[in-house]
Design an enzyme around this catalytic site. Structure first.
Site, mmCIF file in Angstrom:
data_model
loop_
_atom_site.group_PDB
_atom_site.id
_atom_site.type_symbol
_atom_site.label_atom_id
_atom_site.label_comp_id
_atom_site.label_asym_id
_atom_site.label_seq_id
_atom_site.Cartn_x
_atom_site.Cartn_y
_atom_site.Cartn_z
ATOM 1 N N SER A 79 21.682 -17.806 45.323
ATOM 2 C CA SER A 79 22.856 -18.400 45.955
ATOM 3 C C SER A 79 23.988 -17.369 46.088
ATOM 4 O O SER A 79 23.796 -16.329 46.714
ATOM 5 C CB SER A 79 23.296 -19.637 45.163
ATOM 6 O OG SER A 79 24.236 -20.380 45.885
ATOM 7 N N ASP A 138 18.625 -27.086 52.918
ATOM 8 C CA ASP A 138 19.657 -26.223 52.336
ATOM 9 C C ASP A 138 20.528 -25.702 53.463
ATOM 10 O O ASP A 138 20.012 -25.156 54.453
ATOM 11 C CB ASP A 138 18.998 -25.068 51.578
ATOM 12 C CG ASP A 138 19.986 -24.119 50.916
ATOM 13 O OD1 ASP A 138 21.196 -24.386 50.937
ATOM 14 O OD2 ASP A 138 19.525 -23.099 50.365
ATOM 15 N N HIS A 185 18.699 -26.679 47.885
ATOM 16 C CA HIS A 185 19.494 -25.635 47.250
ATOM 17 C C HIS A 185 19.610 -25.898 45.748
ATOM 18 O O HIS A 185 19.858 -27.018 45.316
ATOM 19 C CB HIS A 185 20.889 -25.550 47.858
ATOM 20 C CG HIS A 185 21.619 -24.314 47.451
ATOM 21 N ND1 HIS A 185 21.454 -23.116 48.090
ATOM 22 C CD2 HIS A 185 22.498 -24.071 46.438
ATOM 23 C CE1 HIS A 185 22.196 -22.194 47.507
ATOM 24 N NE2 HIS A 185 22.833 -22.748 46.486
#
Length: 348
Positions: free
Chosen positions: A138, A292, A322
Site C-alpha cells: 500500500s 481495490d 485492499h
C-alpha cells in the site's frame, strides 16, 4: 606413520590450537573459561559460514499516517518471511502524517535503506549483498517503489537490491478517477474517500486539497504533460478498460500544485518517472487486487515497467481486496502471503 594417522595428527593439532588459549594464572576455573571461549569462537565462525543469507527490507503501509512494524499483521509477515527464506527481515518505521508530511516519509525510508546497504552493516547481519529485496504494501509499496527508483539513479549507491516486491502499491495521485477508483469507490477497507484523504494528508492538513482531489480537479493545465504517464487508456489491459471511457483531465487552479508541489514529485508518485528512469530497475513483483481502488496503479506500473524492459511478475488476486495480507484470520491472507513469499524464495 600412515597417511591416515598423519591426517588425524594434523587435525588434532588444529583442534588443540583452536581450543587452547592460555589464560592468565590469576583466573579461576581456567578450563571453564576456555570452553566458553570455544563456544564464542564457534558462534563467530558459524556466522561467517552463514554469511550468504537473503534480506528483505520491508516498508509497512497505513496511508503514510498509521501503521507500525510492531502491529501483529506486520510482525507475523516478517516472522514468516524470515523463517521460510532463512532471511534477515528489516521492517522499518518512519514518521507519520498528519504531523509530518512529504517528503519526510520518503527521506526516512531512503536514509534507512542507504544505511542498511552499507557493506559493514550487511556483513554484520551476515547478508549477501547480491540477494536483497525492497518491499512494501500500500503506502509502503509507494515508498518501496520510490526509494528503489532513487537508489538506482544514485551513482554513489554501490550496493543495490536484486529485486523489488510491491503489494497493492499506491503510485500516483494525479488521476483519482481511473476504472478501479470508479468501480471500488465504496469498497470496504479502502473506499475512494479514505484513499483521497490519505493522499491529501500526505502533503498537507489543508482540506482544500482533499476537496479538489475528490472532484479530480487538483492538477493545473501547466502540468498536463504528466498525464501521459498515468493514462489508463494506454496502460491498462483491455479487460480492465471495458465499460469505461477515458475523458481528458479537468484541470484545476495552479495554486494547489504551487503550494504542494509534492503532488507532482516522482518521489511521491513513482508512476511519473519517465521511461529512462524505469530502465534498469530490478526484477519486480507486483500484486494487485480486483476489488481495490489502487488496482489500476499497480496494473499501469506493470505495463510501464515491461515497456521499459524490466522483468515483471504480476500476481492478480481476482477475489482480492485492499489490505488482504493484513488479516491473518482470513484464508485469503495466507493465500496471498504464500504467493508473495514463494516468489521471493524463487527469485531472491
Amino acid at each position: 606413520m600412515g597417511r591416515k594417522s598423519l591426517y588425524f595428527l594434523v587435525l588434532g593439532v588444529l583442534v588443540a590450537c583452536y581450543i587452547y588459549t592460555s589464560p592468565p594464572d590469576i583466573f579461576e576455573e581456567p578450563w571453564k573459561l576456555m570452553l566458553i571461549n570455544v563456544q564464542l569462537k564457534t558462534f563467530v565462525h558459524l556466522r561467517k559460514l552463514d554469511a550468504h543469507r537473503r534480506a528483505v527490507f520491508f516498508v509497512h503501509g497505513g496511508g503514510w499516517c498509521s501503521g507500525s512494524p510492531a502491529l501483529r499483521n506486520y510482525d507475523l509477515l516478517s516472522r514468516w518471511t524470515a523463517e521460510r527464506l532463512n532471511a534477515v527481515v528489516i521492517s522499518i518505521d518512519y514518521r507519520l502524517a498528519p504531523k509530518y508530511h512529504f517528503p519526510i516519509q520518503f527521506e526516512d525510508v531512503y536514509n534507512a535503506l542507504r544505511w542498511f546497504l552499507r557493506r559493514n552493516i550487511l556483513e554484520n547481519y551476515g547478508i549477501n549483498p547480491e540477494r536483497i529485496c525492497v518491499s512494501g504494501d500500500s503506502a509502503g509499496g509507494n515508498l518501496a517503489a520510490a526509494v528503489t527508483q532513487k537508489l538506482f539513479s544514485d551513482s554513489d549507491a554501490n550496493i543495490k537490491p536484486k529485486i523489488q516486491a510491491l503489494i497493492y502499491p499506491a503510485l500516483q495521485p494525479l488521476d483519482l478517477d481511473s476504472p478501479s477508483y470508479q468501480e471500488n469507490s465504496d469498497m470496504p477497507i479502502l473506499p475512494k474517500s479514505l484513499m483521497v484523504r490519505f493522499w491529501s494528508e500526505y502533503f498537507t492538513r489543508d482540506r482544500s486539497l482533499e476537496k479538489a482531489m475528490l472532484s479530480n480537479e487538483h492538477v493545473s493545465a501547466e502540468s498536463s504533460h504528466l498525464f501521459q504517464f498515468v493514462n489508463w487508456s494506454s496502460f491498462l489491459p483491455e479487460r480492465f478498460r471495458k465499460g469505461h471511457v477515458y475523458n481528458n483531465p479537468t484541470y484545476g487552479s495552479s495554486e494547489l500544485t504551487q503550494k504542494y508541489p509534492g503532488i507532482l514529485d516522482v518521489r511521491a508518485a513513482p508512476l511519473l518517472a519517465d521511461d529512462s528512469k524505469l530502465r534498469g530497475l530490478p526484477q519486480t513483483f507486483v500484486l494487485t487486487c480486483q476489488y481495490d481502488v489502487l488496482r489500476d496503479d499497480g496494473l499501469m506500473y506493470v505495463t510501464r515497467l515491461r515497456n521499459a524492459g524490466v522483468q515483471v511478475a504480476h500476481y492478480h488476486v481476482e477475489d482480492g481486496f485492499h489490505g488482504a495480507i493484513s488479516f491473518p484470520q482470513l484464508k485469503i491472507s495466507h493465500r496471498v502471503i504464500n504467493q508473495y513469499i514463494s516468489w521471493l524464495k524463487e527469485n531472491l
